[in-house]
Design an enzyme around this catalytic site. Structure first.
Site, short mmCIF file in Angstrom:
data_model
loop_
_atom_site.label_atom_id
_atom_site.label_comp_id
_atom_site.label_asym_id
_atom_site.label_seq_id
_atom_site.Cartn_x
_atom_site.Cartn_y
_atom_site.Cartn_z
N LYS A 1 -14.46 -24.38 91.23
CA LYS A 1 -14.98 -25.40 90.33
C LYS A 1 -14.08 -25.56 89.09
CE LYS A 1 -18.09 -28.17 88.47
NZ LYS A 1 -18.15 -29.53 89.00
N ASN B 1 -22.09 -38.17 92.66
CA ASN B 1 -22.45 -37.09 91.76
C ASN B 1 -21.92 -37.39 90.36
OD1 ASN B 1 -20.33 -35.00 90.61
ND2 ASN B 1 -19.51 -35.71 92.58
N LEU C 1 -18.28 -31.67 85.19
CA LEU C 1 -17.49 -30.49 84.83
C LEU C 1 -18.28 -29.39 84.13
CD1 LEU C 1 -14.24 -32.24 83.52
CD2 LEU C 1 -14.81 -31.57 85.86
N ASN D 1 -9.18 -25.13 89.75
CA ASN D 1 -9.16 -26.53 89.36
C ASN D 1 -9.28 -26.59 87.83
OD1 ASN D 1 -11.08 -29.19 88.96
ND2 ASN D 1 -9.76 -29.46 90.73
N ASN E 1 -6.88 -31.39 87.57
CA ASN E 1 -7.83 -32.46 87.90
C ASN E 1 -7.70 -33.58 86.88
OD1 ASN E 1 -10.06 -34.03 88.42
ND2 ASN E 1 -11.57 -32.43 88.01
N CYS F 1 -11.31 -36.77 87.34
CA CYS F 1 -12.76 -36.65 87.32
C CYS F 1 -13.37 -37.90 86.70
CB CYS F 1 -13.21 -35.43 86.52
SG CYS F 1 -15.01 -35.32 86.48
N ASN G 1 -9.77 -37.43 94.83
CA ASN G 1 -11.02 -37.18 94.14
C ASN G 1 -11.99 -38.29 94.53
OD1 ASN G 1 -12.99 -36.26 92.20
ND2 ASN G 1 -11.30 -35.32 91.07
N GLY H 1 -11.48 -35.83 101.52
CA GLY H 1 -12.26 -37.05 101.33
C GLY H 1 -13.04 -37.33 102.60
N THR I 1 -17.93 -32.26 100.38
CA THR I 1 -19.33 -32.59 100.60
C THR I 1 -19.88 -32.01 101.91
OG1 THR I 1 -19.00 -34.60 99.31
CG2 THR I 1 -20.91 -34.56 100.74
#
Ligand SMILES: Cc1cc2nc3c(=O)[nH]c(=O)nc-3n(C[C@H](O)[C@H](O)[C@H](O)COP(=O)(O)OP(=O)(O)OC[C@H]3O[C@@H](n4cnc5c(N)ncnc54)[C@H](O)[C@@H]3O)c2cc1C
Ligand SMILES: Cc1cc2nc3c(=O)[nH]c(=O)nc-3n(C[C@H](O)[C@H](O)[C@H](O)COP(=O)(O)OP(=O)(O)OC[C@H]3O[C@@H](n4cnc5c(N)ncnc54)[C@H](O)[C@@H]3O)c2cc1C
Ligand SMILES: Cc1cc2nc3c(=O)[nH]c(=O)nc-3n(C[C@H](O)[C@H](O)[C@H](O)COP(=O)(O)O)c2cc1C
Ligand SMILES: Cc1cc2nc3c(=O)[nH]c(=O)nc-3n(C[C@H](O)[C@H](O)[C@H](O)COP(=O)(O)O)c2cc1C
Ligand code: FES
Ligand code: FES
Lengths: 304, 256, 304, 256
Positions: free
Chosen positions: C45, C69, C73, C99, C127, C130, C192, C243, C266
């Site tokens: 995360k 979602n 962060l 990340n 990242n 986001c 992303n 993805g 996911t």
């Protein structure tokens, strides 16, 4: 029975439900399913300056909750449209709007000028967002300057309602929306397809002949809704919303986000009766919520 | 031609073998006139992986029972879920779609089908019989354990059989069958349905023998009734829609 | 049994299957399902400079073949990461990659510098994509100049493998890919989430508190595949692809398009066993196709 | 705590009324130890509109039969499809998830549930009995036609009933029930599950009466086991995950 009438840029639609370009042919085929006069309007398949054969077969791939297509603007050109198609559709008892495409600005202008002369076509929808052609198409819709330029060029020759259909394949949809508004657009249509790709793992080949194609269907609905909402807040001209609308609930979501009129695209393939069912469903929703007119839900999203 | 969209009720789901089954579907409304070679678009509502409808030839129409049948080969998720349907469950169809086989006024007819490609031929055989034409059938299977419904076909005409492995009928591909090696080829009209490669070969043989030949093309379809322009094939007239101008084409017109 | 080893930018992965940031916590929870050493790697995360509470509830919405979602962060910051999380994960028998997120370039740099000192972390994934934070995040990843700038700033302090994770919400993914390559990225991660929105028609409100959120899941797979393929052709550094990967077939599609390593995001929510199943499935595919090594399918798409 | 993902076999699908049903699910593997208040994540594989799993409290565990039961209220597509499951069909679960109700060592216990919120209370009642604690139940329904399983609850303790329309038990909301107007409130521990508004009201009452109160929160969940951070609720410790630190919380700790 709620009032379903919607007026955008002076055009009266008997209800907010229309059908999307490329997903409804010229309406002829749907006469075998229902009475076209039920519809708010019909956006017919893209017309270009001259005949186009479109892309090679295979032209489609199924994807999760969606599909890719790479039809590539197959049509017989504006001459054929004026002489053979227009006579068939001009007396439909619904709004018939023509989707206009091209590879060059002068092609857009040429086609628009010709359609300007067709009495029963109250508007054109400028397609600056087709991902399935090598030249022009989406390229016009992804750079603000060229988006303004092509819109203005068409605006100069086209005297009726000018709608411009935008591509979602951009960093900032509001920037493009402002660009076409500056170019003289009366209405913005959102969204065309997302550029996607499908691969057959067994043959190790792309599924469609052009490798990439346009993604449509419910998969893209969240992106489409977001763009409608962003543009609704950013510009002051009406929005025609679409992208994955399958039922009345979806249609209402688009209207809440800011669309005055919605289009039914890919859903026609899954259920040819989708559009009339959506009209019924919107009416039922408005009645159930005691809302007098479909106009009252446009942009009515409660964000607090 | 008026088209319909509604639920049918599954009357029978008849497993022919591990890969094929027949769904007999009863209509709650009187069936319209349907012609051999036409197809339906099926909504596979219980298969999450299946978004678009799936096209299937009409295998048989029984106006007395108000049913139509589909002969289905399991290929992917859609057909797998269709194979699990039980009597009493429903299936939503868009129908009748596409053009149909031309009905000859005279001459001898051979109906040629391989695999699930035999689907429209049963209905064609029945239809021809009603027009007082008794066709011959040439049917190819992979092997004996997939051979089925021979008695049914026999009702409508003589049946020639081939299997790839020779376990029943003549051994080899359809196109190697001895009907094609007769010194004088008796058939004026051939109607063919099956895998592309097979149809190619049959069309070539037909041309060589001077027989008319219509083929029913398979294709990836989105709508099935002419509006999406996804299902084109190249003919002497340019790109034509397989779902409207086809699925049946005069083989001589195709640029495939 | 095919050879599943993949080496990118000098890091050895025992197989190409890793788990995506934000979809696997710090791995702890998955120990209750399977042995983490099965995995090629784990992307943990996002870590930021200081503690972040994340966004308000509700933070998710289900969409057709996907979800939105807006977690935003949520994490306890780099100090806590170094003192409390790192000790828990440093001895996992798999590659653990962190990340890194931030609101300012200096925040990215600060976090990267700290992680540079953690011996058992062979790489970071920057990242810059986001969509769920007000400042920074995606803003860095949608303009080529800033993408180069943040990458270069981090490159200056971070001495191990620098991966940069791009946003799909751009007009030209290849332009951004080139920008981060110029900034010194060793690896590019794609993609992303797509920025999307969901509306509850009955309450006439957005479903998630932040109105818009990040779309993930199979719905976005066609877009992700397209971007991996475009970037594979445009730059010469390795790609980590993700993805909407749900199964081995999806994973193989990404590798054919050009990904050296894939991430499972996911899919973990739908099936906690997704990642190990995908490893098995890739192995089975390679064997069935008589392919000796997973490396042989990277970018092997046959386009003719 | 080790977690599992596998198919269960539907042993029974018992319709209680038009909106509720109980699925009894048999495990092919011996069930692990499960505690009252824990939940499962269900994969609704036959519902195309249902992408994510759906969380359900564990209504009952029968180790002898190796089954666990869910009490489900039909709300949308997912629960509608679950309601159509037939014995012999399978359902894939991730389980056991979440924390659980604390088990008091002494004192009087009231289990309070409304609507589908009663789900975990049956299991809790059984569990408490096995620990030699006999709780009372206070259960609220919309009306008499939704009242069900009272005999079952009665096995584990005394049952107080309320219905919104007064068609059975006391009339009004749960929180208006006469148990709360007793001069000296007898309960040391309350455990509550149901709609948010109801839990709020019950928690308030509990605080006023000086009773400990645990609530089982509903929430939108993506994963259900702690990795997505979608299911947070604000507590005295900041954002906590309802699926791991909950679903059961000491009401006094919540900032809701
Ligand atoms: C006009 C027409 C009539 C047909 N009639 C019959 C019939 O009577 N009986 C029958 O069993 N099948 C028939 N088919 C084929 C049938 O439509 C496909 O087998 C079916 O759509 C597969 O669905 P699925 O979800 O099981 O497979 P998918 O998961 O969609 O695909 C599985 C595999 O089959 C291939 N495939 C899928 N659809 C087609 C297609 N349309 N053409 C060629 N290859 C395809 C795919 O490339 C893939 O490799 C017909 C097709 C057409 C166009
Ligand atoms: C820990 C936990 C335990 C639960 N236990 C039970 C139980 O034992 N029995 C039972 O019937 N239900 C229980 N639920 C609620 C159950 O998960 C939802 O009713 C179910 O997910 C709805 O799925 P659906 O596809 O039918 O509805 P959807 O189509 O997803 O939604 C229909 C409507 O229900 C609302 N809704 C959906 N999910 C939730 C949710 N998680 N919280 C609040 N509102 C929601 C939606 O906003 C929508 O208005 C529990 C939820 C949680 C988080
Ligand atoms: C097969 C197909 C052909 C299309 N042709 C056109 C077209 O000619 N002109 C155009 O502007 N959009 C075209 N589109 C895009 C649709 O009009 C619509 O913008 C898009 O599909 C998203 O909406 P949907 O998800 O409801 O289908 C086409 C879409 C499909 C699926
Ligand atoms: C709940 C959730 C949280 C996420 N958090 C992060 C994050 O912290 N950092 C990041 O780079 N990506 C994050 N992502 C994006 C994923 O890593 C991934 O890029 C995206 O979900 C697409 O992949 P998928 O479709 O396989 O999930 C998150 C995604 C989800 C669904
Ligand atoms: S399948 Fe749409 S035109 Fe033929
Ligand atoms: S639902 Fe994912 S953390 Fe709770």
């Amino acid at each position: 029975m709620a009032d379903l009438n919607i007026n955008i840029a002076g055009i009266q639609f008997k209800n907010p439900v229309t059908t999307a370009s490329g997903c409804f042919g010229y309406g002829e085929e749907f006469k075998e399913f229902y009475d076209l006069s039920l519809l708010g309007g019909i956006f017919v398949k893209a017309v270009t300056g001259s005949n186009r054969d479109g892309n090679k077969y295979p032209r489609m791939a199924e994807t999760p909750s969606g599909m890719l297509n790479s039809v590539g603007l197959q049509n017989k050109g504006i001459d054929h449209f004026c002489s053979h198609i227009y006579p068939l559709i001009k007396d439909f008892n619904t709004r018939v709007i023509v989707n206009v495409s091209g590879s060059t600005i002068s092609e857009y202008v040429e086609v628009a000028a010709r359609i300007n002369e067709l009495e029963n076509i109250p508007a054109i929808e400028l397609n600056i967002s087709c991902p399935n052609v090598k030249h022009g198409g989406m390229a016009f819709g992804t750079v603000p300057e060229t988006a303004t330029e092509v819109t203005r060029a068409v605006r100069d020759v086209y005297k009726k309602v000018l709608m411009v259909k935008l591509s979602p394949n951009v960093t900032s949809i509001t920037e493009i929306a402002k660009a076409v508004t500056n170019g003289g657009a009366d209405v913005i249509t959102l969204i065309n397809t997302l550029l996607g790709m499908a691969i057959d793992a067994e043959t190790q080949r792309p599924v469609i002949a052009t490798v990439t194609g346009g993604l449509s269907g419910p998969a893209i609905k969240p992106v489409a809704l977001r763009m409608v909402w962003q543009v609704y807040k950013a510009v002051n001209i009406p929005i025609v919303g679409l992208g994955g609308i399958m039922n009345a609930t979806d249609a209402i979501e688009f209207m809440l986000a800011g669309a005055s009129v919605i289009q039914v695209g890919t859903a026609n393939f899954i259920d040819p009766m989708a559009a009339p069912k959506i009209i019924e469903g919107i009416n039922e929703y408005l009645d159930r919520h005691n809302i007098a007119s479909a106009r009252d839900i446009i942009g009515a999203l409660k964000v607090s | 031609m008026k088209k319909f969209v509604h639920d049918f009720i599954v009357a029978f789901n008849n497993r022919l073998n591990s890969r094929h089954f027949i769904l007999e579907l009863q209509s709650p409304l009187p069936l319209p006139e349907i012609f051999p070679g036409q197809f339906v678009q099926v909504l596979v509502h219980n298969s999450p992986a299946t978004f678009l409808r799936r096209p299937f030839s009409i295998h048989f129409v029984d106006y007395a029972k108000n049913t139509l049948s589909l002969l289905v080969q399991v290929r992917g998720e859609g057909t797998r879920h269709m194979g699990m349907l039980k009597p009493g469950e429903t299936l939503n169809l868009v129908y009748p779609l596409g053009n149909f086989f031309s009905i000859p006024s005279s001459g001898k007819v051979l109906l040629v089908g391989g695999g699930a490609g035999v689907a429209p031929l049963m209905f064609m055989g029945d239809y021809l019989n009603r027009k007082n034409i008794r066709p011959d059938f040439l049917i190819g299977f992979r092997s004996a354990d997939e051979v089925s419904q021979i008695d049914e076909y026999s009702k409508y005409g003589r049946v020639f059989l081939s299997t790839d492995d020779g376990s029943m009928g003549e051994k080899g591909f359809l196109t190697q069958h001895s009907v094609f090696s007769q010194s004088s080829f008796p058939y004026d009209h051939m109607y063919c349905c099956g895998p592309d490669a097979m149809m190619h070969a049959v069309a070539k043989l037909a041309a060589a023998k001077g027989s008319a030949c219509e083929v029913s093309l398979e294709n990836f379809m989105a709508c099935g009734y002419g509006v999406c322009l996804c299902c084109i094939t190249q003919t002497d007239k340019g790109n034509e829609r397989v779902c409207v101008e086809g699925p049946v084409f005069d083989a001589a017109r195709l640029r495939w």
